[in-house]
Design a protein around this motif. Structure first.
Motif, short mmCIF file in Angstrom:
data_model
loop_
_atom_site.label_atom_id
_atom_site.label_comp_id
_atom_site.label_asym_id
_atom_site.label_seq_id
_atom_site.Cartn_x
_atom_site.Cartn_y
_atom_site.Cartn_z
N ASP A 36 0.80 -1.22 0.00
CA ASP A 36 0.00 0.00 0.00
C ASP A 36 0.84 1.28 0.00
N ARG A 172 15.25 -5.00 9.47
CA ARG A 172 15.22 -5.10 10.94
C ARG A 172 14.12 -4.25 11.55
N LYS A 173 13.37 -3.55 10.72
CA LYS A 173 12.30 -2.70 11.25
C LYS A 173 11.04 -2.89 10.40
N GLY A 174 9.88 -2.63 11.04
CA GLY A 174 8.63 -2.67 10.31
C GLY A 174 8.20 -4.08 9.94
N ARG A 175 7.17 -4.14 9.11
CA ARG A 175 6.59 -5.44 8.76
C ARG A 175 7.55 -6.33 8.01
N SER A 177 10.49 -6.87 8.63
CA SER A 177 11.39 -7.58 9.55
C SER A 177 10.87 -8.97 9.90
N TYR A 178 9.56 -9.17 9.80
CA TYR A 178 9.00 -10.49 10.14
C TYR A 178 9.41 -11.54 9.12
N LEU A 179 9.86 -11.09 7.95
CA LEU A 179 10.24 -12.04 6.90
C LEU A 179 11.65 -12.57 7.08
N ARG A 182 13.95 -13.72 4.14
CA ARG A 182 13.14 -13.56 2.92
C ARG A 182 13.03 -12.09 2.49
N THR B 107 4.44 -1.60 13.97
CA THR B 107 5.22 -0.36 13.89
C THR B 107 4.33 0.85 13.62
N PHE B 140 15.52 -8.87 16.56
CA PHE B 140 15.92 -8.32 15.26
C PHE B 140 14.73 -7.99 14.37
#
Lengths: 205, 328
Positions: A36, A172-175, A177-179, A182, B107, B140
């Motif tokens: 988005d 390392r930050k934001g959405r 980072s969950y990957l 990947r 976030t 992390f």
């Protein structure tokens, strides 16, 4: 010297670049975000531009952009870009023209506030990776005696290199980072929209 | 894409009109996209304000009412509400006793609520809910996500605020409940965001995604689709491995992701309960249904809260909202 005319042209050009690249920003945001970023930035900049050339002072112009980002963008980009513009506005005070070095310093203050808001360091694969080198290059070039146009060109070069450098990074930050692993191999959409800020500045400087 | 909408751009505004006409406990500020109690709380009562991206209904607007939230901000689909919305919600809900913001740890939500808290004149405390055990390496990343456990925090803190507990105590209570809550979710299908028009991720017929969040983001891993008993183990084991749920009463929530029939959630809660009993976990309260959803995603999550006796009392207190109602 940076005037309200410079800032109005900069913001108007930035909105146009965002508009032209809305699909690309969304495409970059698809594999590592939530697809988005293009739509959100386009909505924010569409609200930032109207009347910008009639605003009498630079700080009020930057505040108009900051409030539009804050209230129209949402997600993470809204508060981050909102912080950048609002803090830059606060650093300048109510004037219709400022020295180039003061403008650069205000952008650096805004960029630092953005990094603090996002708790992001260079290398985290965020907009900071484009912004931090760009404002540093802008200030450096001006302090070395270059004109504003040359300094803006140097800033864009640094921003674009910073954007490109996010591709191999691990988020390392934001959405993203969950990957984990990947996230590697994708250019950060925030760093891309941040680099456009300096592309627009270079074009109007 | 077939959806009961007029156009992707009007879904949220249209749904807010629906909430307004169907729920006589609330009023809707359409300008700021906030849902508020019709009868404001008495002066001196701490206000509870939450919100987040839309698409998780009934969370949060469906939990506005007596015994739970005072205001909820509706963001764009899966996108955090903006600071001006949050300020408007705080200003409308605050009675002078301060406001507790209940924020899911994403976030965007964290930053927007942080700015809203800075911009309002009201006294504000914030609780971050980060109950999703699927995020393994939180050092992390942006940290664990806030998912279905959020409603447990809203219920218990809401009851305490209704009884007149002060701001700092409600905030401490909410943080303690959040810290004692763990969730794990899975998906059988992706969800389809109206503006995108196609599923957020591809999930083949014979596969399922384990460890999902509530925005169609990918999970921990993918594996071959199997039966409810096996899926229940995949959800319960990581939750039990993360926090000691022994020697305490536990609140169990088996939550549907929006596209799962209730009968399947009953099958799941039977399996989950059997596993918990085998692990000597004492289930004191159990809730089953679609409470914290991800649009039309099929799948479910399991949430456990390690509950102190006082929390169970607060949990049992009356609640009268569109999404959760008992004793009232």
């Amino acid at each position: 010297m940076v005037t309200t005319a410079t800032v109005a042209a900069w913001i108007t050009r930035y909105a146009a670049i965002i508009d032209e690249n809305e699909a690309l920003l969304t495409e970059l945001d698809s594999p590592i975000g939530d697809a988005d970023h293009g739509a959100n930035m386009a909505r924010g900049m569409a609200a930032a531009v109207p009347g910008i050339d009639a605003v009498p002072t630079i700080d009020a112009q930057l505040k108009q952009v900051g409030m539009a980002m804050l209230s129209k963008v949402g997600g993470t980009s809204g508060p981050l870009y909102g912080t950048l513009f609002l803090r830059a506005a606060m650093a300048l005070g109510a004037r219709a023209e400022v020295a180039s070095s003061e403008f650069a310093e205000a952008l650096a203050t805004g960029a630092a506030a953005l990094a603090e808001r996002g708790k992001a360091d260079p290398g985290d694969k965020t907009m900071v990776d484009a912004l931090a080198p760009a404002v540093a290059a802008l200030e450096r070039a001006l302090s070395e005696g270059h004109g504003f146009a040359d300094a803006a060109a140097a800033a864009f070069e640094a921003a674009d290199a910073g954007r490109e450098a996010t591709t191999p990074m691990l988020a390392r930050k934001g959405r993203a980072s969950y990957l984990g692993e990947r996230s590697v191999g994708h250019t950060d959409p925030g760093a891309t929209s941040a680099a456009y800020l300096f592309r627009a500045l270079q074009e109007v400087a | 894409m077939k959806k009961l909408i007029n156009s992707p751009g009007t879904v949220i505004a249209d749904a807010l009109r629906g909430i307004e006409v169907s729920d006589n406990r609330v009023r809707v500020d359409h300008t700021h996209r906030i849902v508020l109690r019709k009868e404001p709380k008495a002066d001196g009562k701490v206000a509870l304000v939450s919100g987040g991206g839309s698409g998780h209904e009934p969370l949060h607007a469906g939990f506005v009412g007596e015994g739970m939230l005072d205001a909820a901000c509706a963001g764009e689909m899966f996108t955090s509400p903006t600071p001006d919305q949050i300020v408007a919600a705080i200003d409308a809900a605050d009675t002078g006793a301060g406001t507790l913001l209940i924020v899911k740890n994403y976030t965007g939500d964290v930053m927007n609520f942080e700015m809203g808290a800075e911009l309002t004149g009201a006294q504000v405390r914030t609780v971050l809910v980060a109950d999703d055990v699927a995020v393994e390496d939180s050092t992390f990343t942006a940290g664990r996500r806030g998912v279905a456990g959020t409603m447990i925090v809203e219920k218990i803190a809401g009851a305490a605020a209704e009884e007149g507990m002060g701001l700092d105590d409600v905030a401490s209570l909410a943080r303690a409940v959040a810290a004692s809550t763990r969730s794990m979710g899975m998906a059988l299908t992706s969800c389809t965001v109206p503006a995108a028009g196609r599923p957020t991720f591809d999930l083949p017929e014979h596969e399922m995604e384990i460890g999902i969040g509530i925005h169609g983001e990918p999970g921990r891993h993918r594996e071959p689709f199997t039966d409810a008993a096996h899926i229940a183990r995949q959800l319960v084991e990581p939750v039990l491995a993360d926090l000691n749920f022994g020697d305490s009463d536990v609140i169990l929530l088996v939550n549907g992701m929006g596209g799962t029939p209730l009968i399947e959630l009953y099958v799941m809660v039977a399996e989950v309960t059997a596993l918990l009993e085998a692990a000597d976990v004492r289930i004191a309260r159990c809730l089953v249904g679609n409470y914290v959803t991800s649009l039309d995603m099929a799948g479910c999550s399991v949430t456990l809260t390690r509950a102190e006796p006082e929390w169970l009392r607060l949990y049992d207190e009356p609640v009268n909202t569109a999404g959760l109602r008992w004793g009232a």
